[in-house]
Write an enzyme that holds these catalytic residues in place. Structure first.
Site, PDB file in Angstrom:
ATOM      1  N   PRO A   1       0.622  -1.348   0.091  1.00 15.94           N
ATOM      2  CA  PRO A   1      -0.015  -0.073   0.021  1.00 15.94           C
ATOM      3  C   PRO A   1       0.831   1.308  -0.003  1.00 15.94           C
ATOM      4  O   PRO A   1       1.983   1.398   0.556  1.00 15.94           O
ATOM      5  CB  PRO A   1      -0.830   0.012   1.376  1.00 15.94           C
ATOM      6  N   GLY A   2       0.362   2.084  -0.627  1.00 18.50           N
ATOM      7  CA  GLY A   2       0.825   3.575  -0.458  1.00 18.50           C
ATOM      8  C   GLY A   2       2.043   3.718  -1.652  1.00 18.50           C
ATOM      9  O   GLY A   2       2.842   4.451  -1.356  1.00 18.50           O
TER      10      GLY A   2
ATOM     11  N   LYS B   1       0.102   2.899  -7.113  1.00 17.55           N
ATOM     12  CA  LYS B   1      -0.635   2.182  -7.856  1.00 17.55           C
ATOM     13  C   LYS B   1      -1.849   3.021  -8.728  1.00 17.55           C
ATOM     14  O   LYS B   1      -2.194   2.780  -9.919  1.00 17.55           O
ATOM     15  CB  LYS B   1      -1.308   0.813  -7.358  1.00 17.55           C
ATOM     16  N   THR B   2      -2.690   3.576  -8.110  1.00 13.24           N
ATOM     17  CA  THR B   2      -3.850   4.482  -8.410  1.00 13.24           C
ATOM     18  C   THR B   2      -3.256   5.605  -9.323  1.00 13.24           C
ATOM     19  O   THR B   2      -3.725   6.202 -10.176  1.00 13.24           O
ATOM     20  CB  THR B   2      -4.450   5.147  -7.072  1.00 13.24           C
TER      21      THR B   2
ATOM     22  N   GLU C   1      19.331  -1.077  27.258  1.00 14.11           N
ATOM     23  CA  GLU C   1      19.181  -0.671  25.942  1.00 14.11           C
ATOM     24  C   GLU C   1      20.614  -0.203  25.211  1.00 14.11           C
ATOM     25  O   GLU C   1      21.167  -0.329  24.147  1.00 14.11           O
ATOM     26  CB  GLU C   1      18.528   0.480  25.709  1.00 14.11           C
TER      27      GLU C   1
ATOM     28  N   HIS D   1      21.982  -3.207  24.029  1.00 14.59           N
ATOM     29  CA  HIS D   1      21.633  -3.385  22.504  1.00 14.59           C
ATOM     30  C   HIS D   1      22.353  -2.273  21.572  1.00 14.59           C
ATOM     31  O   HIS D   1      22.650  -2.981  20.359  1.00 14.59           O
ATOM     32  CB  HIS D   1      20.263  -3.183  22.317  1.00 14.59           C
TER      33      HIS D   1
ATOM     34  N   ASP E   1      12.874  -9.931  23.613  1.00 17.36           N
ATOM     35  CA  ASP E   1      14.091 -10.384  23.137  1.00 17.36           C
ATOM     36  C   ASP E   1      14.387 -11.668  22.869  1.00 17.36           C
ATOM     37  O   ASP E   1      15.015 -12.347  21.806  1.00 17.36           O
ATOM     38  CB  ASP E   1      15.350  -9.456  23.953  1.00 17.36           C
TER      39      ASP E   1
END
Length: 556
Positions: A135-136, A139-140, A361, A364, A436
């Protein structure tokens, strides 16, 4: 000219007849009034407004009842929405990106333009074109560009507009749509019908034991008949349909030759096309001179044209709220954060919980920055988003359409790095590692069971074999390989983080103060410690190979 007049009469025949009758009645009324005596003429003129008001009220009530109850038009009236080419000028130049799809579309345009020559030599005009893609992606817009380049009328409808709870309404709407399209093809030489969300009426049909089926069956059957052109084989009506669903969802009868003759796949824009999209949409807003389009394009990997437009709109709103005159990189970054990560939710965390989240964090982030062969850190935050206490968002440096073993191993190691960082710092862990672990275990299991990336030489997708057909010993071996990959990745990431704990500690402390960091902040923090991002994947990733017997031995 005669054809257009004939079509106008066919479309407005009732109004033409009504107008003629009204004119005749007015002439007769004027003639009759002229023959009356002055007293009766005055009395008639005085009562005429009331009589006309009552007549109009009665007629309006009848029309409302007829349309809503008795007439098919109440439930099945097809919206007449011809979009004239001269009003909807969308050229291929305005369709940014989609270079591969545009090349295929230009071939279709040439075939439609040369339809007379094609028919002269015995060929047939294309019946249908199926546009497939996320989508987005435009196509149109591509369908409108095809109509504009061909110079033919363009009628658009969504698949959902054909569906009602009343059986037969959808089929009636299909008939009305194609009747109107044939009229335009009669006057203009050809007509393009665009059906968005074709999967709504085009999915595989279902049938019951009594010979019936869903209401969409009759709608699709009528569409199949119309595309066959049984009513008028000479009408040049081309159907362009768009879908976000997989091709297998659509009915086989709809996909056979003679219905949708061409299939055009539309993909997400690449780096060059994303730069073009940013340049195009940024022209609509006032931007800061220091805005770097190439950097934005690299950060917007796997973003559709609609996503890019939405980012710029959101950035403009953010800049407006801040009373700025232009949109700068900070606004664009905040817009991406808000769209990708969601709105920030304010949670009151204890200092200990905040610190644990920061170290989680940081683990990570350092592992991702130093070890991952394809991805970069996009954002590190210990602000709550969508229910998570913190997160490290990352995206690939370039489009990847497949994943190698090194990439998957790195994904597992990065997933486990938050758990390892907590354990190194506190000697214990929290429930925040559950997602995780789920991701890491899923990847390790897929490597062994599905894509032949295990350690003992088993090749094949064992997940397609019924569980009852697999021996218990084989399942144990495959599961042991999954656990071996997890354990090996855990050992390697633990060794890595201990060797680079100063980096984890520095990132965590900065996170506690600033609450979030982006790639530049992380790079600045690590470079002050003399740690640079390697050009190639770290040796810790490369060591975990299929021929590493030491890993296999640990699982026994």
């Amino acid at each position: 000219m005669f054809r257009k007049f004939k079509m106008f009469y066919q479309d407005n025949k009732i109004w033409v007849i009504i107008g003629f009758i009204i004119v005749v009645l007015l002439v007769l009324s004027v003639y009759g009034m002229s023959k009356l005596e002055s007293f009766y003429r005055t009395m008639t003129l005085a009562t005429m407004p009331v009589q006309l008001l009552l007549a109009f009220a009665s007629a309006a009530a009848f029309v409302v009842m007829y349309v809503t109850v008795f007439s098919k038009g109440g439930f099945g009236q097809m919206k007449k929405n011809k979009i004239k080419v001269d009003e909807e000028k969308v050229t291929f130049k305005e369709v940014i990106g989609l270079e591969g799809a545009k090349k295929e579309a230009m071939e279709v345009v040439q075939l439609i333009k040369d339809r007379k020559q094609l028919q002269k030599i015995g060929g047939k005009i294309i019946k249908g074109i199926l546009l497939m893609g996320p989508p987005g992606c435009g196509k149109t817009l591509l369908a409108k560009a095809i109509a504009t380049e061909c110079g033919v009328p363009f009628i658009s409808m969504a698949g959902s507009e054909f569906v009602e709870i009343f059986v037969g309404v959808g089929a009636g709407r299909v008939r009305s749509l194609f009747k109107r399209a044939r009229d335009y093809a009669y006057t203009d030489g050809a007509c393009i019908v665009f059906i968005d969300e074709i999967e709504v009426i085009g999915r595989g049909r279902t049938f019951t034991a009594f010979g019936g089926g869903e209401e969409t069956n009759s709608t699709q059957n009528q569409l199949l008949v119309e595309m066959d052109g049984l009513e008028n084989k000479k009408s040049n009506v081309i159907v362009i349909a768009a879908t976000n669903a997989a091709e297998t969802v659509l009915d086989k009868a709809l996909l056979r030759p003679g219905r949708f003759d061409r299939k055009i796949t539309i993909t997400l824009p690449n780096l060059k096309e994303r730069e073009q999209l940013f340049e195009f949409y940024l022209k609509k807003v006032k931007v800061s001179p220091d805005l770097k389009i190439d950097r934005l394009a690299r950060k917007a990997v796997y973003k559709s044209p609609a996503d890019i437009e939405n980012i710029i709109k959101e950035a403009a709103l953010i800049a407006t709220r801040k009373k700025k005159d232009t949109v700068d990189m900070q606004d664009m970054s905040e817009a991406m954060d808000r769209i990708d990560l969601g709105m920030e939710t304010h949670l009151d965390m204890t200092p200990r919980e905040l610190e644990q989240t920061a170290y989680h964090e940081a683990g990570h982030a350092v592992a991702l920055y130093m070890l991952h062969p394809t991805d970069d850190v996009f954002k590190i935050t210990i602000k709550s988003h969508q229910g998570s206490l913190g997160l490290v968002a990352h995206n690939p440096r370039e489009e990847l359409h497949s994943e190698n073993r090194e990439k998957l191993i790195a994904d597992i190691m990065v997933s486990l790095s938050g758990y390892v960082a907590e354990k190194i710092k506190y000697g214990t862990t929290t429930t925040g590692v559950s997602s995780d672990f789920a991701k890491a275990m899923h990847l390790a299991n897929a490597m062994v069971w599905k894509v032949g990336m295990g350690l003992s030489g088993f090749i094949g997708d064992f997940s397609v074999i019924p569980e009852a057909a697999l021996s218990q010993s084989l399942k144990e071996k495959l599961n042991n390989e999954t656990i071996a990959i997890m354990n090996s990745c855990h050992a390697k990431i633990e060794e890595f983080l201990k060797a680079n704990w100063d980096a984890v500690d520095a990132v965590a402390k900065r996170l506690i103060i600033e609450k979030e960091m982006d790639f530049d902040d992380l790079e600045e923090t690590l470079e002050t410690l003399g740690k640079k991002k390697p050009a190639e994947p770290d040796a810790a990733v490369k060591e975990i190979k299929g021929g590493d017997n030491s890993i296999a031995e640990r699982s026994e």
